[in-house]
Write a protein that holds these residues in place. Structure first.
Motif, PDB file in Angstrom:
ATOM      1  N   ILE A   1       0.848  -1.194   0.000  1.00 49.68           N
ATOM      2  CA  ILE A   1       0.000   0.000   0.000  1.00 49.68           C
ATOM      3  C   ILE A   1       0.880   1.239   0.000  1.00 49.68           C
ATOM      4  O   ILE A   1       1.738   1.403   0.869  1.00 49.68           O
ATOM      5  N   MET A   2       0.668   2.128  -0.950  1.00 47.40           N
ATOM      6  CA  MET A   2       1.425   3.376  -1.042  1.00 47.40           C
ATOM      7  C   MET A   2       0.602   4.514  -0.444  1.00 47.40           C
ATOM      8  O   MET A   2      -0.565   4.702  -0.818  1.00 47.40           O
ATOM      9  N   ILE A   3       1.193   5.258   0.490  1.00 47.93           N
ATOM     10  CA  ILE A   3       0.494   6.343   1.189  1.00 47.93           C
ATOM     11  C   ILE A   3       1.046   7.680   0.714  1.00 47.93           C
ATOM     12  O   ILE A   3       2.233   7.977   0.898  1.00 47.93           O
ATOM     13  N   VAL A   4       0.185   8.482   0.097  1.00 53.09           N
ATOM     14  CA  VAL A   4       0.592   9.807  -0.391  1.00 53.09           C
ATOM     15  C   VAL A   4      -0.160  10.830   0.453  1.00 53.09           C
ATOM     16  O   VAL A   4      -1.266  11.269   0.111  1.00 53.09           O
ATOM     17  N   GLU A   5       0.434  11.212   1.568  1.00 50.31           N
ATOM     18  CA  GLU A   5      -0.192  12.090   2.566  1.00 50.31           C
ATOM     19  C   GLU A   5       0.897  12.966   3.174  1.00 50.31           C
ATOM     20  O   GLU A   5       1.882  12.460   3.718  1.00 50.31           O
ATOM     21  N   ASP A   6       0.747  14.314   3.057  1.00 49.04           N
ATOM     22  CA  ASP A   6       1.799  15.200   3.540  1.00 49.04           C
ATOM     23  C   ASP A   6       1.687  15.540   5.020  1.00 49.04           C
ATOM     24  O   ASP A   6       2.606  16.128   5.588  1.00 49.04           O
ATOM     25  N   ASP A   7       0.596  15.181   5.665  1.00 45.74           N
ATOM     26  CA  ASP A   7       0.476  15.353   7.109  1.00 45.74           C
ATOM     27  C   ASP A   7       1.123  14.143   7.772  1.00 45.74           C
ATOM     28  O   ASP A   7       0.583  13.028   7.737  1.00 45.74           O
ATOM     29  N   ALA A   8       2.293  14.361   8.383  1.00 44.89           N
ATOM     30  CA  ALA A   8       3.074  13.251   8.914  1.00 44.89           C
ATOM     31  C   ALA A   8       2.315  12.457   9.968  1.00 44.89           C
ATOM     32  O   ALA A   8       2.437  11.228  10.041  1.00 44.89           O
ATOM     33  N   LYS A   9       1.527  13.139  10.791  1.00 44.60           N
ATOM     34  CA  LYS A   9       0.779  12.457  11.847  1.00 44.60           C
ATOM     35  C   LYS A   9      -0.267  11.509  11.257  1.00 44.60           C
ATOM     36  O   LYS A   9      -0.396  10.349  11.685  1.00 44.60           O
ATOM     37  N   ILE A  10      -1.004  11.994  10.261  1.00 44.81           N
ATOM     38  CA  ILE A  10      -2.027  11.162   9.631  1.00 44.81           C
ATOM     39  C   ILE A  10      -1.382  10.019   8.848  1.00 44.81           C
ATOM     40  O   ILE A  10      -1.844   8.871   8.899  1.00 44.81           O
ATOM     41  N   ALA A  11      -0.283  10.327   8.147  1.00 48.69           N
ATOM     42  CA  ALA A  11       0.407   9.287   7.382  1.00 48.69           C
ATOM     43  C   ALA A  11       0.910   8.180   8.302  1.00 48.69           C
ATOM     44  O   ALA A  11       0.802   6.988   7.984  1.00 48.69           O
ATOM     45  N   SER A  12       1.462   8.567   9.449  1.00 49.27           N
ATOM     46  CA  SER A  12       1.959   7.581  10.413  1.00 49.27           C
ATOM     47  C   SER A  12       0.814   6.741  10.972  1.00 49.27           C
ATOM     48  O   SER A  12       0.941   5.516  11.136  1.00 49.27           O
TER      49      SER A  12
END
Length: 230
Positions: free
Chosen positions: A4-15
């Motif tokens: 699964i590839m995660i493209v999210e610039d909010d580090a907290k949400i991505a983590s």
């Protein structure tokens, strides 16, 4: 194991997404350089993409189009933009689903599982593999493989796209502009980049013992004219 590839610039949400998804046995990759999303996609070859709308450089709609031009893998938007128009735009640009923030992690996992089943599992449509052939060469664009006389070489995704474009118009000149548009769409690339990929494809053909197939037509482009045994 699905990737699964995660493209999210909010580090907290991505983590948060990454940790929760891994608990269910999936492998994950988080994009760090948001002007290289397509390059990361090509290198990592994920089975599914989670994509935010609001991103640095280019928005998620742009990257959705770029990915969809080279892959049919499931794309799920996860975004704080929850208007009906945003959801419509996501689907129009090729997304498979849209999850508004704040999201329920169980819903995200359920939708991931559903899309993976549809794409690769028990619900997947069984279709005949696509091939492009000419003069004994057989290109498998989805496998990224090229065969000739019982021998096989592996190709990069751009190499396969370049060769497919030429093989679809054998003995006819394909302009440099057409190849640049086909391989990189709206992205700006140095003109020499195309030369590099043509050289790579010629090298792969040589590995098969099939040489001299791609002719440079000065001032016009390239032509696939068939080759000769080495």
């Amino acid at each position: 194991m699905y990737k699964i590839m995660i493209v999210e610039d909010d580090a907290k949400i991505a983590s948060l997404l990454e940790n929760y998804i891994r608990r269910y046995g999936y492998d994950t990759f988080r994009v760090q350089d948001f002007d290289q999303v397509l390059a990361d996609f090509e290198q990592w070859s994920p089975d599914l993409v989670l994509l935010d709308v609001n991103l640095p450089m280019f928005d998620g709609f742009y990257w959705c189009r770029q990915i969809r031009a080279i892959s049919t893998c499931p794309i799920l938007f996860v975004s704080a933009r929850d208007s009906k128009m945003d959801q419509v735009m996501a689907l129009e640009h090729g997304a498979d689903d849209y999850i508004p923030k704040p999201f329920d992690s169980d819903i995200v996992i359920a939708k991931i599982r559903s899309q993976l089943r549809r794409a690769y599992g028990s619900y997947a449509t069984k279709t005949q593999e696509r091939t492009v052939s000419y003069d004994g060469l057989v290109l498998y664009p989805e496998r990224l493989e090229l065969t000739w006389q019982g021998k096989t070489v592996e190709l990069g995704r751009k190499e396969a796209q370049l060769l497919e474009t030429l093989l679809q118009r054998p003995m006819r000149v394909v302009s440099r502009d057409r190849l640049l548009e086909k391989l990189w769409d709206e992205q700006f690339v140095d003109d020499n980049t195309l030369n590099v990929y043509v050289t790579r494809v010629r090298k792969k053909l040589k590995e098969l013992g099939y040489e001299g197939a791609i002719e440079t037509v000065r001032g016009a482009g390239y032509r696939f004219k068939g080759g000769e045994e080495a």
